[in-house]
Scaffold this active site. Structure first.
Site, PDB file in Angstrom:
ATOM      1  N   CYS A   1       0.818  -1.223   0.000  1.00  0.00           N
ATOM      2  CA  CYS A   1       0.000   0.000   0.000  1.00  0.00           C
ATOM      3  C   CYS A   1       0.853   1.275   0.000  1.00  0.00           C
ATOM      4  O   CYS A   1       0.369   2.344  -0.356  1.00  0.00           O
ATOM      5  CB  CYS A   1      -0.950   0.008   1.191  1.00  0.00           C
TER       6      CYS A   1
ATOM      7  N   HIS B   1      -3.525   7.446   1.708  1.00  0.00           N
ATOM      8  CA  HIS B   1      -3.847   6.105   1.230  1.00  0.00           C
ATOM      9  C   HIS B   1      -5.230   5.759   1.778  1.00  0.00           C
ATOM     10  O   HIS B   1      -5.531   5.998   2.947  1.00  0.00           O
ATOM     11  CB  HIS B   1      -2.796   5.127   1.761  1.00  0.00           C
TER      12      HIS B   1
ATOM     13  N   ASN C   1      -9.976  -0.244  -0.665  1.00  0.00           N
ATOM     14  CA  ASN C   1      -8.516  -0.101  -0.602  1.00  0.00           C
ATOM     15  C   ASN C   1      -7.910  -0.682  -1.889  1.00  0.00           C
ATOM     16  O   ASN C   1      -7.967  -1.892  -2.105  1.00  0.00           O
ATOM     17  CB  ASN C   1      -8.007  -0.848   0.638  1.00  0.00           C
TER      18      ASN C   1
END
Ligand code: ACO
Length: 325
Positions: free
Chosen positions: A115, A252, A282
């Protein structure tokens, strides 16, 4: 004193057509729309079609960023793709995208920081551009996490989705003063002691399989708020900016509650935080450039805006990028 900075010339994004809503997911795993929305803020995610690969998503996003930058692909001499879901074990997805864009000079490679991949890739591109090794870079975050999810594990499969985003960076001389455009600071960190909290249980060298994502969500949550707040504070101290001088926080997109926790800890007003996870969950390395694109399309990213990007992901890896648009 004149300095070279990596100025962001364009942004683009791409989401696969297929949308999988919470209600639809609830037909296959033991979950509800209410649970997912309340715990995460996610309402839907996009899923790549059969035969649609990470490189396809990345190339779509890259092309849009190049058009918006007004830069011909032949002018690009560096392609970096942040991904944890490459098309193949090798060659790098970035090289495939480079070929799809018709770029034949310079270098292309992938960056793997899950990520945090986009933040790591921005830091890498910035280092190359500032030292004069390359002139124009395209930095892509592209993922097909749907391919590494255990679709029977309700604790993870509800959280992730597929997508891509990209930015075009160009080395430009700036004055070295407070109003400089471009990347002003990058901070990347990692700590391998936390591997077991978030990982994929396969790989070419261990199981010879691709594997599935495994996560201890509660522990990841705890570390995320702490580590992301820490790296933001570090960025503010090194650059001399106060939190209230940041025009836009582009985090993020992992979980709305993580974003709320960070905002509360650092006193960031809610209306300066770009939140897109309701729409696509996500998307790992793609989530920051997707959020940048979202802000750009809503005219929130005019020239001169001070933008702070941050992330944390498997490893753990984490980091932040401060840039003036
Ligand atoms: N639907 C319904 N119930 C569920 C689901 C689901 N999808 N998933 C878990 N549950 C249940 C659990 O089984 C548990 O039930 P039990 O009490 O009977 O045992 C209950 O809900 C509570 O589970 P917790 O794991 O404690 O729930 P929590 O409030 O921590 O929320 C979540 C889970 C959303 C995963 C949260 O921990 C989180 O967001 N963590 C961060 C993880 C993350 O974002 N990772 C992304 C990668 S890292 C990054 O990008 C920062």
């Amino acid at each position: 004193m004149a300095v070279i900075r990596s100025v962001i010339r364009g942004v683009g994004a791409y989401l696969p057509k297929r949308i999988l809503t919470n209600a639809e997911l609830a037909k296959t795993v033991d979950t509800t729309d209410e649970w997912i929305v309340e715990r995460t803020g996610i309402r839907a995610r996009h899923i790549a079609a059969d035969g649609e690969y990470t490189s396809d998503l990345g190339a779509h996003a890259a092309r849009q960023a190049l058009v918006r930058a007004g830069i011909d692909p032949v002018e690009i001499d560096l392609v970096i793709c942040a991904t944890a879901t490459p098309d193949r074990t090798f060659p790098a997805t970035a090289v495939r995208i480079q070929n799809m864009l018709g770029v034949t000079k310079g270098a292309a490679f992938d960056v793997q920081a899950v990520c945090s991949g986009f933040v790591y890739a921005m830091a890498t591109a910035d280092a190359f551009l500032r030292t004069g090794q390359f002139k124009r870079a395209i930095v892509i975050g592209a993922e097909t996490f749907s391919r590494i999810l255990d679709w029977e594990d309700r604790t993870t499969c509800v959280l992730f989705g597929d997508g891509a985003g990209a930015v075009v960076l160009e080395a430009q001389p700036q004055t070295g003063g407070r109003n400089d455009r471009g990347i002003l600071s990058t901070t990347i960190r990692s700590d391998g002691r936390y591997e077991d909290l978030l990982y994929v249980d396969g790989g070419p060298s261990t199981t010879k399989t691709v594997g599935h994502l495994r996560m201890n969500g509660r522990e990841v949550f705890r570390h995320a708020v702490q580590k992301i707040s820490g790296v933001i504070e570090e960025t503010l101290v090194t650059t001399g900016y106060a939190a209230n001088e940041i025009d836009l926080f582009v985090p993020h997109q992992a979980n709305k509650r993580i974003l709320d926790g960070i905002a509360k800890k650092l006193g960031i007003p809610e209306n300066r935080i770009v939140v897109t996870l309701a729409e696509h969950g996500n998307t790992s390395a793609a989530s920051i450039p997707l959020a940048l694109n979202h802000a750009f399309e809503r005219h929130l990213l005019g020239e001169g805006k001070l933008v702070l990007m941050e992330s944390m992901g498997g490893g753990f890896t984490w980091g932040a990028v401060l840039a003036r648009w």
